[in-house]
Motif scaffolding. Structure first.
Motif, PDB file in Angstrom:
ATOM      1  N   PRO A  71       1.047 -57.302 -14.117  1.00 50.63           N
ATOM      2  CA  PRO A  71       0.818 -56.009 -13.273  1.00 50.63           C
ATOM      3  C   PRO A  71      -0.471 -55.265 -14.196  1.00 50.63           C
ATOM      4  CG  PRO A  71       2.772 -56.003 -14.229  1.00 50.63           C
ATOM      5  CD  PRO A  71       2.409 -57.271 -14.196  1.00 50.63           C
ATOM      6  N   GLU A  72      -1.211 -54.464 -13.454  1.00 48.60           N
ATOM      7  CA  GLU A  72      -2.314 -53.790 -14.293  1.00 48.60           C
ATOM      8  C   GLU A  72      -1.690 -52.848 -15.275  1.00 48.60           C
ATOM      9  OE1 GLU A  72      -5.529 -54.251 -14.062  1.00 48.60           O
ATOM     10  OE2 GLU A  72      -5.487 -55.794 -12.754  1.00 48.60           O
ATOM     11  N   SER A  73      -0.467 -52.609 -14.824  1.00 46.94           N
ATOM     12  CA  SER A  73       0.050 -51.572 -16.187  1.00 46.94           C
ATOM     13  C   SER A  73       0.207 -52.330 -17.299  1.00 46.94           C
ATOM     14  CB  SER A  73       1.514 -51.001 -15.285  1.00 46.94           C
ATOM     15  OG  SER A  73       2.297 -51.974 -15.083  1.00 46.94           O
ATOM     16  N   ALA A  74       0.667 -53.544 -17.231  1.00 47.14           N
ATOM     17  CA  ALA A  74       0.948 -54.316 -18.483  1.00 47.14           C
ATOM     18  C   ALA A  74      -0.499 -54.548 -19.168  1.00 47.14           C
ATOM     19  CB  ALA A  74       1.597 -55.680 -17.902  1.00 47.14           C
ATOM     20  N   VAL A  75      -1.360 -55.078 -18.575  1.00 48.34           N
ATOM     21  CA  VAL A  75      -2.529 -55.197 -19.300  1.00 48.34           C
ATOM     22  C   VAL A  75      -3.275 -53.937 -19.869  1.00 48.34           C
ATOM     23  CG1 VAL A  75      -5.229 -55.778 -18.661  1.00 48.34           C
ATOM     24  CG2 VAL A  75      -3.532 -56.845 -17.408  1.00 48.34           C
ATOM     25  N   ALA A  76      -2.873 -52.693 -19.220  1.00 43.05           N
ATOM     26  CA  ALA A  76      -3.489 -51.573 -19.752  1.00 43.05           C
ATOM     27  C   ALA A  76      -2.576 -51.135 -21.024  1.00 43.05           C
ATOM     28  CB  ALA A  76      -3.222 -50.337 -18.773  1.00 43.05           C
ATOM     29  N   ALA A  77      -1.262 -51.391 -21.162  1.00 40.43           N
ATOM     30  CA  ALA A  77      -0.433 -51.215 -22.226  1.00 40.43           C
ATOM     31  C   ALA A  77      -0.702 -52.301 -23.555  1.00 40.43           C
ATOM     32  CB  ALA A  77       1.052 -51.482 -21.685  1.00 40.43           C
ATOM     33  N   MET A  78      -1.090 -53.482 -22.961  1.00 44.69           N
ATOM     34  CA  MET A  78      -1.454 -54.362 -23.946  1.00 44.69           C
ATOM     35  C   MET A  78      -2.708 -54.025 -24.634  1.00 44.69           C
ATOM     36  SD  MET A  78      -1.411 -58.626 -23.652  1.00 44.69           S
ATOM     37  CE  MET A  78      -1.030 -59.664 -25.196  1.00 44.69           C
ATOM     38  N   LYS A  79      -3.779 -53.511 -23.700  1.00 47.59           N
ATOM     39  CA  LYS A  79      -4.920 -53.018 -24.537  1.00 47.59           C
ATOM     40  C   LYS A  79      -4.723 -51.829 -25.390  1.00 47.59           C
ATOM     41  CE  LYS A  79      -8.093 -54.458 -20.837  1.00 47.59           C
ATOM     42  NZ  LYS A  79      -8.935 -54.168 -19.561  1.00 47.59           N
ATOM     43  N   GLU A  80      -3.986 -50.954 -24.787  1.00 52.35           N
ATOM     44  CA  GLU A  80      -3.847 -49.787 -25.647  1.00 52.35           C
ATOM     45  C   GLU A  80      -3.082 -49.814 -27.011  1.00 52.35           C
ATOM     46  OE1 GLU A  80      -0.742 -45.792 -25.539  1.00 52.35           O
ATOM     47  OE2 GLU A  80      -1.215 -47.022 -23.690  1.00 52.35           O
ATOM     48  N   SER A 306       5.123 -55.881 -21.978  1.00 52.38           N
ATOM     49  CA  SER A 306       6.426 -56.321 -21.277  1.00 52.38           C
ATOM     50  C   SER A 306       7.382 -55.042 -20.776  1.00 52.38           C
ATOM     51  CB  SER A 306       7.476 -57.035 -22.093  1.00 52.38           C
ATOM     52  OG  SER A 306       6.715 -58.234 -22.602  1.00 52.38           O
ATOM     53  N   LEU A 307       7.347 -54.001 -21.462  1.00 50.41           N
ATOM     54  CA  LEU A 307       7.930 -52.787 -21.272  1.00 50.41           C
ATOM     55  C   LEU A 307       7.306 -52.215 -20.101  1.00 50.41           C
ATOM     56  CD1 LEU A 307       9.893 -50.612 -22.512  1.00 50.41           C
ATOM     57  CD2 LEU A 307       8.137 -49.508 -23.857  1.00 50.41           C
ATOM     58  N   ALA A 308       5.908 -52.280 -19.915  1.00 46.20           N
ATOM     59  CA  ALA A 308       5.440 -51.560 -18.918  1.00 46.20           C
ATOM     60  C   ALA A 308       5.544 -52.338 -17.544  1.00 46.20           C
ATOM     61  CB  ALA A 308       3.866 -51.488 -19.065  1.00 46.20           C
ATOM     62  N   ALA A 309       5.688 -53.711 -17.417  1.00 48.35           N
ATOM     63  CA  ALA A 309       5.692 -54.739 -16.524  1.00 48.35           C
ATOM     64  C   ALA A 309       7.154 -54.566 -15.945  1.00 48.35           C
ATOM     65  CB  ALA A 309       5.396 -56.043 -16.926  1.00 48.35           C
ATOM     66  N   MET A 310       8.178 -54.218 -16.837  1.00 50.87           N
ATOM     67  CA  MET A 310       9.416 -54.367 -16.391  1.00 50.87           C
ATOM     68  C   MET A 310       9.866 -53.170 -15.679  1.00 50.87           C
ATOM     69  SD  MET A 310      11.235 -56.464 -19.290  1.00 50.87           S
ATOM     70  CE  MET A 310      12.809 -56.064 -19.013  1.00 50.87           C
ATOM     71  N   GLN A 311       8.998 -52.063 -15.872  1.00 51.06           N
ATOM     72  CA  GLN A 311       9.322 -50.616 -15.322  1.00 51.06           C
ATOM     73  C   GLN A 311       8.168 -50.626 -13.938  1.00 51.06           C
ATOM     74  OE1 GLN A 311      10.347 -47.486 -18.376  1.00 51.06           O
ATOM     75  NE2 GLN A 311       9.032 -48.892 -19.331  1.00 51.06           N
ATOM     76  N   ASP A 312       7.631 -51.464 -13.662  1.00 44.73           N
ATOM     77  CA  ASP A 312       6.477 -51.340 -12.594  1.00 44.73           C
ATOM     78  C   ASP A 312       7.004 -51.539 -11.388  1.00 44.73           C
ATOM     79  OD1 ASP A 312       4.205 -51.322 -10.891  1.00 44.73           O
ATOM     80  OD2 ASP A 312       2.847 -51.820 -12.717  1.00 44.73           O
ATOM     81  N   TYR A 313       7.735 -51.018 -10.771  1.00 41.65           N
ATOM     82  CA  TYR A 313       8.680 -51.368  -9.475  1.00 41.65           C
ATOM     83  C   TYR A 313       7.478 -51.726  -8.334  1.00 41.65           C
ATOM     84  CZ  TYR A 313      12.348 -49.775 -12.192  1.00 41.65           C
ATOM     85  OH  TYR A 313      13.233 -49.591 -13.565  1.00 41.65           O
ATOM     86  N   ASN A 314       6.343 -50.892  -8.161  1.00 40.82           N
ATOM     87  CA  ASN A 314       5.369 -51.230  -7.197  1.00 40.82           C
ATOM     88  C   ASN A 314       4.950 -52.899  -7.288  1.00 40.82           C
ATOM     89  OD1 ASN A 314       3.824 -50.537  -4.796  1.00 40.82           O
ATOM     90  ND2 ASN A 314       2.164 -50.686  -6.327  1.00 40.82           N
ATOM     91  N   TYR A 315       4.767 -53.199  -8.530  1.00 41.25           N
ATOM     92  CA  TYR A 315       4.246 -54.892  -8.623  1.00 41.25           C
ATOM     93  C   TYR A 315       5.331 -55.511  -8.162  1.00 41.25           C
ATOM     94  CZ  TYR A 315       3.718 -58.858 -11.227  1.00 41.25           C
ATOM     95  OH  TYR A 315       3.601 -60.445 -11.387  1.00 41.25           O
TER      96      TYR A 315
END
Length: 448
Positions: A71-80, A306-315
């Motif tokens: 999910p894009e949320s995971a990529v963003a979290a990894m960059k951050e 992983s933390l971001a991905a596992m909370q991304d319910y839209n993904y």
């Protein structure tokens, strides 16, 4: 010394076991075996040594990577979190937020005195640590045939003896509690409960899991519950239960070790994030073993991704829709292809089997021809004796529907090519070179 002499002189016995093991890496037939048979360019199909086919115009339906991607949320979290502050220090085993989330979301438990979670290098790392922590030479391990590639050799390199239960229509292609109980001996130490089961994608019922847990508890047997493929409910009528989630005063699950990760569910195999859950007293042994072997804690960026991905319910919603669409397309393809069938409908994940036995040719010959038409698949011989030349395992996670449209065109062509016998001798030569006992049996069957 030549290569063989070097191996025989210096390799440990556990490494020698894998040299000609039918499920050792490189000893079973895949689309990679077909690359040389067809005279294709490795750099074109698998540039920079990647495992999945990424060459232009090719589609990988073989290796079990979630091709939908992260999910894009995971990529963003990894960059951050790829910052100077985070990269200069050793990370903790698992950041607390991720540990809490993994316990609840993957294993259905709360952290406490009788349950905890440790980080491992993907679910694959969890397999290795589970075997190394709990198995002694001579212990017996009950698993299935067919089974995920590494369940059998991973146990055997620890000196264990594998006792496979054959799967088929008679037991719904999953472990039957009565068959499990009948397979137990005084030497049985572990039962491998892969659920959803790789390669069929079916799940056990709550009642079946409770019965297997009770049998193991009565006999002081550890259960290894691998739930790697439980993120996507591809059959809306099915329900998956992590065995850890069934814990209660009446049905304690302290003898269950649970393993999962983010590669399959969230499309992030490259970051190697996995979770191993169980009673703290047991995981203490696994943690110490890990620290004296790899001493690797999961990197900070990967943990936050992983933390971001596992909370991304839209993904999760969108990726599940893709998988359901893809399976329906394959089902239609199989229905219109003579000699091909689906033994059992998958319920979770993106892993399934097609049975090509009625075509009159081997899965290996068809797999070779499929690569000619730019589709990569893996055959049954890497999964066990059952279905070794009859089964083709498919990954149906590719987000591009063109993959499945091409598969529909390619499958009948590949069968027709295989029936001409043009790949038979090359497949035989492959197994002759490997020299495994399973390979020798396969040669005899292909020659018939």
């Amino acid at each position: 010394m030549d290569s063989k002499q070097l191996q025989q002189t210096f390799l440990a016995d556990r490494a020698k076991i894998l040299l000609h093991h039918p499920q050792g890496m490189g000893n079973y037939f895949t689309f990679k075996s077909a690359v040389d048979i067809l005279g294709l360019d490795w750099d074109e199909l698998l540039p920079n040594g990647v495992y999945n086919i990424t060459g232009e115009g090719y589609y990988d339906m073989g290796y079990m990577a979630n091709l939908i991607g992260p999910p894009e949320s995971a990529v963003a979290a990894m960059k951050e979190h790829s910052s100077w502050e985070k990269l200069r220090i050793y990370p903790p085993d698992l950041i607390n937020e991720l540990k809490v989330l993994a316990a609840k979301k993957k294993f259905g438990r709360e952290l406490g005195d009788n349950f905890t979670v440790m980080g491992v290098e993907g679910a694959q790392g969890g397999i290795g640590y589970t075997y190394a922590t709990f198995l002694n030479p001579g212990d017996e391990v009950i698993t299935t045939d067919p089974a995920y590639f590494h369940f059998v050799p991973g146990a055997e390199l620890n000196g264990a003896i594998v006792k496979p239960i054959k799967l088929g229509k008679h037991n719904g292609y999953k472990l039957n509690p009565k068959e499990v109980e009948a397979a137990i001996t005084p030497k049985t130490k572990m039962i491998v409960v892969c659920d959803p089961i790789n390669p069929f994608g079916v799940v056990a019922t709550k009642e079946e899991l409770l019965e297997i847990a009770a049998i193991a508890r009565k006999n002081n047997i550890i259960i290894f519950n691998n739930i790697t493929h439980n993120t996507h409910q591809t059959d809306a009528s099915a329900q998956h239960y992590p065995m850890a989630s069934l814990h209660s005063p009446e049905t304690p699950m302290d003898h269950v070790i649970s393993v999962s990760g983010v590669s399959k569910g969230y499309g992030m195999p490259a970051i190697r994030v996995g979770f191993m859950g169980g009673h703290p007293a047991l995981l203490r042994g696994a943690f110490l073993l890990k620290m004296e072997t790899t001493k690797i804690h999961i990197n900070y960026p990967g943990q936050y991704a992983s933390l971001a991905a596992m909370q991304d319910y839209n993904y999760l919603k969108k990726s599940t829709e893709i998988l359901r669409r893809n399976y329906k397309h394959i089902e239609e393809t199989v229905d219109m292809t003579e000699g091909v069938s689906i033994p059992v409908k998958p319920q979770y994940g993106f892993c399934m089997i097609i049975d090509i036995s009625a075509t009159g040719v081997s899965a290996q010959e068809i797999a070779t021809a499929l690569l000619k038409y730019k589709i990569g698949v893996i055959t049954g011989d890497g999964l066990g004796d059952v279905g070794d030349i009859e089964y083709i395992r498919l990954n149906y996670s590719h987000p591009d529907i063109k993959c499945f449209e091409l598969f529909r065109e390619a499958l009948p062509k590949a069968i027709a090519d295989a029936k001409k016998g043009i790949y038979k001798q090359d497949v035989i030569k492959f197994f002759e070179k490997i020299g495994s006992e399973r390979g020798k049996r396969i040669i005899e069957r292909i020659k018939e």
